[in-house]
Design a protein around this motif. Structure first.
Motif, PDB file in Angstrom:
ATOM      1  N   ASN A 197      -8.294   1.801   0.648  1.00 29.66           N
ATOM      2  CA  ASN A 197      -8.115   1.277   2.006  1.00 29.66           C
ATOM      3  C   ASN A 197      -9.085   1.984   2.934  1.00 29.66           C
ATOM      4  N   THR A 251      -9.260   3.034   7.174  1.00 35.21           N
ATOM      5  CA  THR A 251      -8.882   3.077   8.585  1.00 35.21           C
ATOM      6  C   THR A 251      -9.722   4.166   9.230  1.00 35.21           C
ATOM      7  N   ASP A 262      -6.173  -5.131   1.651  1.00 36.80           N
ATOM      8  CA  ASP A 262      -5.203  -5.313   2.725  1.00 36.80           C
ATOM      9  C   ASP A 262      -5.758  -4.960   4.103  1.00 36.80           C
ATOM     10  N   ASP A 263      -6.992  -4.511   4.180  1.00 36.27           N
ATOM     11  CA  ASP A 263      -7.637  -4.316   5.478  1.00 36.27           C
ATOM     12  C   ASP A 263      -8.980  -5.045   5.460  1.00 36.27           C
ATOM     13  N   SER A 264      -9.474  -5.369   6.649  1.00 36.47           N
ATOM     14  CA  SER A 264     -10.652  -6.236   6.739  1.00 36.47           C
ATOM     15  C   SER A 264     -11.908  -5.571   6.178  1.00 36.47           C
TER      16      SER A 264
END
Length: 466
Positions: A189, A191, A223-225
């Motif tokens: 992921n 962020t 699950d993230d762009s």
């Protein structure tokens, strides 16, 4: 140790003589390199000299003779500005690399077929690395785990075709490993994180992408762009991509359906594993970690039976949602590694009835972002410098006390949870704070929690004593 034989007979400069830096210097010397090392800390320099490693202030040496410059990953490479050693190396046309790059070159030189799983991401990489290595080891294979977790990568056993390597890679380490080429590269992921060192989110994402771009198979959480775009980009470039999702039913890849781990092949689904009843892998975030481990382990030759057996015996990562003990219906969980609100959120989302121990040295933003989890908290026990601010945020939404110390918080939370008649209750240390007001680091804080729990009369220890 892995002697860095690919540098034999060559002059190598090295900066950073902490634990991993000293191990890297030893590996270079053992492999026949002529090492010249330095550190801003005189004690680190003295320790290296005591081991026979040549040292000199790299400001005053001739860089034209160096074949390579090995930089500690903790030292700035680009932002907010390159370290002075990096500027000297670049001015002399000397490559700047790190210890993971040394490992990659040794594997390529001596055992290029040795299974190599490299794992990165903003969150979950340590748990995924520990879980993957545990599954491989539990299957009876030789699993070597290191990198950004546990052992420095050059202290692992030497490459051989039947030796499996599971390496956690931070963005700093990837930035210093231009040749990284794992059998399975995992990107969980993305962020915003470490932007003080990478400048922009896009630059941070670009660095993370290098790990999966160089792999035989790229396992990417979508699950993230940012990660979804990376998966698409790699696939369009002809790379083998395996997508994973903790919440989306995919057409192809692996996804979680509650506690079931599913494989999708052209829209047809089959269960390949499950997490039901595995206390060390509770929560949606751990479903993502497990899916990544499943995909990576399948790539390096394990079968589904071996993988499921490893999932079920995984004890959890120390200080990260670690089940410490149980007394009656009360479970005690050590999540000391949760040093900010975002890191505490996974644990708070994983249990329905929580007696929450929180506080320490506060981070910016406090616990305001955790308001959505307040209905799960039966009572909060606040410790350290953050207690007044946290109590103001909790207000009337959550009953709380200012316990002051961790020992008092454990004692009071255990007593209150024992009187709870609403099913399983969890005494959870998930501080959402740094530890430095009361403890040297989060590991010491977690160990203090563990000791306090183990001292409770009638406690049933879980996972043995660490």
């Amino acid at each position: 140790m892995i002697p860095a034989t690919s540098f034999a007979g060559r002059k190598v400069a090295l900066f950073g003589l902490g634990g991993s830096g000293l191990a890297t210097a030893r590996a270079l010397a053992e492999g026949g390199a002529e090492v010249l090392a330095w550190d801003d800390n005189p004690e680190s320099v003295a320790r290296a000299e005591a081991e026979g490693i040549a040292t000199a202030d790299l400001r005053g040496v001739d860089w034209s003779g160096f074949a390579s410059f090995v930089l500690s990953p903790g030292v700035p490479l680009t932002h907010p500005k390159p370290h002075w050693t990096v500027e000297l190396a670049r001015a002399a046309g000397v490559e700047v690399i790190g210890d993971v790059e040394l490992f990659v070159r040794e594997r390529n030189r001596r055992a290029p077929g040795a299974p190599f799983i490299a794992i990165t991401g903003t969150n979950g990489k340590s748990t995924t690395t520990a879980l993957t290595a545990h599954i491989i080891k539990a299957s009876g294979r030789d699993a070597q785990m290191g990198g950004n977790i546990g052992r420095a990568v050059m202290t692992l056993d030497e490459p051989s075709p039947d030796r499996f390597y599971v390496v956690e890679c931070s963005s700093y380490q990837i930035d210093l490993a231009p040749s990284i080429n794992p059998t399975a590269g995992v990107l969980l992921n993305l962020t915003p994180d470490h932007l003080d060192r990478h400048g922009t989110m896009q630059h941070y994402a670009d660095i993370k992408e290098r790990l999966v771009a160089g792999s035989d198979t790229a396992v990417v959480g979508v699950d993230d762009s940012y990660c979804a775009q990376i998966a698409d980009r790699l696939e369009q470039a002809g790379r083998q991509v395996v997508r994973i999702s903790k919440r989306l039913p995919l057409t192809d890849g692996y996804f979680a359906d509650g506690t079931d781990l599913m494989e999708a092949v052209h829209g047809r689904y089959e269960r390949v594993g499950f997490l039901e009843g595995i206390g060390s892998l509770r929560g949606q975030h751990n479903a993502q970690n497990a899916l990544a481990a499943v995909a990576a382990c399948l790539k390096v030759g394990l079968d589904l039976g071996e993988i499921q057996s490893g999932l079920e015996s995984f004890p959890g990562l120390a200080h990260r949602m670690e089940q410490v003990g149980k007394k009656g219906r009360v479970l005690f969980v050590n999540d000391s590694k949760a040093t900010n609100a975002d890191a505490a959120a996974p644990a708070l989302s994983s249990f329905p009835r929580i007696y929450w121990i929180a506080g320490g040295l506060p981070k910016e933003g406090g616990i305001t972002s955790l308001r959505g989890f307040f209905p799960r908290i039966a009572k909060a026990y606040l410790i350290g410098e953050a207690a007044p601010a946290f109590s103001a945020t909790l207000g009337d939404a959550v009953p709380y006390e200012i316990s002051g110390t961790l020992a008092a918080a454990v004692e009071h939370a255990a007593a209150d949870a024992a009187r709870d008649d609403g099913g399983e209750a969890v005494v959870l240390l998930s501080p959402a704070c740094a530890s430095f007001d009361q403890f040297r680091n989060f590991e010491v804080r977690g160990e203090a929690f563990r000791q306090a729990v183990n001292a409770i009369e009638g406690i049933e220890a879980i996972g043995g004593s660490r």
